[in-house]
Design an enzyme around this catalytic site. Structure first.
Site, short mmCIF file in Angstrom:
data_model
loop_
_atom_site.label_atom_id
_atom_site.label_comp_id
_atom_site.label_asym_id
_atom_site.label_seq_id
_atom_site.Cartn_x
_atom_site.Cartn_y
_atom_site.Cartn_z
CB VAL A 70 -1.13 0.02 1.06
CG1 VAL A 70 -2.00 -1.09 1.13
CG2 VAL A 70 -0.33 0.00 2.52
CE1 TYR A 176 -1.28 1.15 14.62
CE2 TYR A 176 -2.25 2.08 16.62
CZ TYR A 176 -2.54 1.09 15.68
OH TYR A 176 -3.58 0.25 15.18
P1 NAI Z 1 -2.92 -8.38 11.08
O1 NAI Z 1 -1.50 -8.24 11.00
O2 NAI Z 1 -3.66 -9.44 11.07
O3 NAI Z 1 -3.23 -7.57 9.45
C1 NAI Z 1 -2.40 -6.67 8.82
C2 NAI Z 1 -2.28 -7.14 7.61
O4 NAI Z 1 -1.48 -5.81 6.57
C3 NAI Z 1 -1.40 -8.36 7.31
O5 NAI Z 1 -1.79 -9.14 6.47
C4 NAI Z 1 0.08 -7.73 6.87
O6 NAI Z 1 0.68 -8.29 5.77
C5 NAI Z 1 -0.76 -6.53 5.79
N1 NAI Z 1 0.24 -5.36 5.55
C6 NAI Z 1 1.10 -4.83 6.38
N2 NAI Z 1 1.93 -3.98 5.83
C7 NAI Z 1 1.25 -3.75 4.23
C8 NAI Z 1 1.59 -3.22 3.28
N3 NAI Z 1 2.56 -2.24 3.37
N4 NAI Z 1 0.89 -3.37 2.09
C9 NAI Z 1 -0.06 -4.25 2.09
N5 NAI Z 1 -0.23 -4.92 3.28
C10 NAI Z 1 0.29 -4.85 4.37
O7 NAI Z 1 -3.36 -7.00 11.83
P2 NAI Z 1 -4.90 -6.53 12.26
O8 NAI Z 1 -4.75 -6.51 13.84
O9 NAI Z 1 -5.85 -7.30 11.82
O10 NAI Z 1 -4.76 -5.14 11.73
C11 NAI Z 1 -5.64 -4.50 10.89
C12 NAI Z 1 -5.76 -3.17 10.97
O11 NAI Z 1 -6.62 -2.88 12.35
C13 NAI Z 1 -4.51 -2.25 11.11
O12 NAI Z 1 -4.79 -1.08 10.23
C14 NAI Z 1 -4.42 -2.19 12.65
O13 NAI Z 1 -3.62 -1.07 12.71
C15 NAI Z 1 -5.82 -1.80 12.75
N6 NAI Z 1 -6.19 -1.94 14.27
C16 NAI Z 1 -6.15 -3.14 14.83
C17 NAI Z 1 -6.18 -3.44 16.43
C18 NAI Z 1 -5.89 -4.63 16.96
O14 NAI Z 1 -6.11 -4.53 18.33
N7 NAI Z 1 -5.69 -5.68 16.32
C19 NAI Z 1 -6.65 -2.17 16.83
C20 NAI Z 1 -6.71 -1.10 16.44
C21 NAI Z 1 -6.89 -0.96 14.79
#
Ligand code: NAI
Length: 271
Positions: A70, A176
């Site tokens: 991204v 963050y």
């Molecule tokens: P996750 O690690 O399961 O998913 C994140 C995904 O983003 C992964 O598949 C990773 O490969 C992908 N990714 C990372 N860098 C990338 C890039 N440069 N281009 C394309 N894909 C990329 O994590 P999760 O927890 O599901 O996070 C999803 C979103 O939710 C994130 O934006 C995170 O900051 C946000 N979030 C998560 C929380 C939590 O407690 N898990 C709380 C608040 C927000």
């Protein structure tokens, strides 16, 4: 079928394997496919992304994996070109891709603990840049190149995944928070700028959610009990519970919702 005939691009959706803890994007990919959408999974984790798409297809849904970093503008352009030629249109973009903060070696910064190393006075330009790149730059580029496709459909929905830490402050993770605050405000700028074209733009603000990103948090008893005590509902969210908010904002049920913040946090920031 709440999303019948919609084409939805979800970034960071590779973590959707059916027999593992799913990420928010992975869970959203399943829910959207189950509601009748054609789902494009964009991620940098190719093997897992392809397998997630395979599993959705095997269950009778429609999913296609694309390699999409991204932070890379050319990759966004290529991705939208492929959607235009294969699925023929785009209705919804979910900017979900994200990273956690790397575990800094606190000794190299002079901080007395890993937590202190994430406070303002120890935050480095590199640390800030890396968070802004994935979250703010990624979201901006995704929206920028989605708009011409959404315009062709005379409207659409963009959903940007921020965090409760894009709204309220916390003791650590300074970079963050800066990046997630940027996601929240980019959302409002786009919502106002494209409202006349019926392009709705909203942010989702998850609280502490069980995903691959947060495995350490919810399996480490010390961190775990401290966080649970901050949550009025008394438990972490499952990624499906965040995904259902994404389904709502993607669907026509939210046709009058734009520029808003959907907080799904078990009550944490209501306190
Ligand atoms: P996750 O690690 O399961 O998913 C994140 C995904 O983003 C992964 O598949 C990773 O490969 C992908 N990714 C990372 N860098 C990338 C890039 N440069 N281009 C394309 N894909 C990329 O994590 P999760 O927890 O599901 O996070 C999803 C979103 O939710 C994130 O934006 C995170 O900051 C946000 N979030 C998560 C929380 C939590 O407690 N898990 C709380 C608040 C927000």
């Amino acid at each position: 079928m709440r999303l019948n005939n919609k084409v939805i691009l979800i970034t960071g959706a590779a973590t959707g394997l059916s027999d593992e803890i799913q990420g928010i994007g992975g869970a959203a990919a399943w829910k959207c496919a189950q509601e009748g959408a054609k789902v494009i999974i964009g991620d940098i984790s190719d093997e897992m992304g392809k397998e997630t798409a395979n599993q959705i297809n095997e269950m009778g849904g429609y999913a296609r994996y694309v390699h999409l970093d991204v932070t890379n503008e050319n990759k966004w352009i290529e991705t939208y070109e492929s959607i235009d030629s294969i699925e023929g249109k785009l209705n919804v973009l979910v900017n979900n891709a994200g990273t956690g903060i790397p575990n800094y070696d606190s000794s190299s910064t002079g901080a007395r603990s890993p937590e202190e190393a994430l406070m303002v006075e120890y935050t480095t330009i590199e640390g800030l840049d890396s968070q802004l790149k994935v979250h703010a730059q990624g979201v901006l580029l995704g929206m920028k190149h989605a708009i011409p496709l959404l315009r062709k459909q005379k409207g659409g929905s963009i959903i940007n995944v921020s965090s409760i830490h894009g709204i309220v402050g916390t003791h650590t993770v300074t970079a963050y928070q800066a990046a997630k605050g940027a996601v929240r405000q980019l959302t409002k700028a786009a919502a106002v700028q494209y409202s006349k074209e019926n392009i709705r733009v909203n942010s989702v603000h998850p609280g502490f959610t069980k995903t691959p990103l947060t495995t350490e948090l919810f399996t480490n008893p010390e961190l775990h009990s401290d966080r649970i005590s901050q949550i009025p509902l008394g438990r972490f969210a499952d990624s499906e519970e965040i995904a259902m908010g994404i389904v709502f904002l993607a669907s026509d049920e939210s046709s009058y919702v734009t520029g808003s913040e959907l907080i799904i946090d078990g009550g944490v920031i209501a306190q």
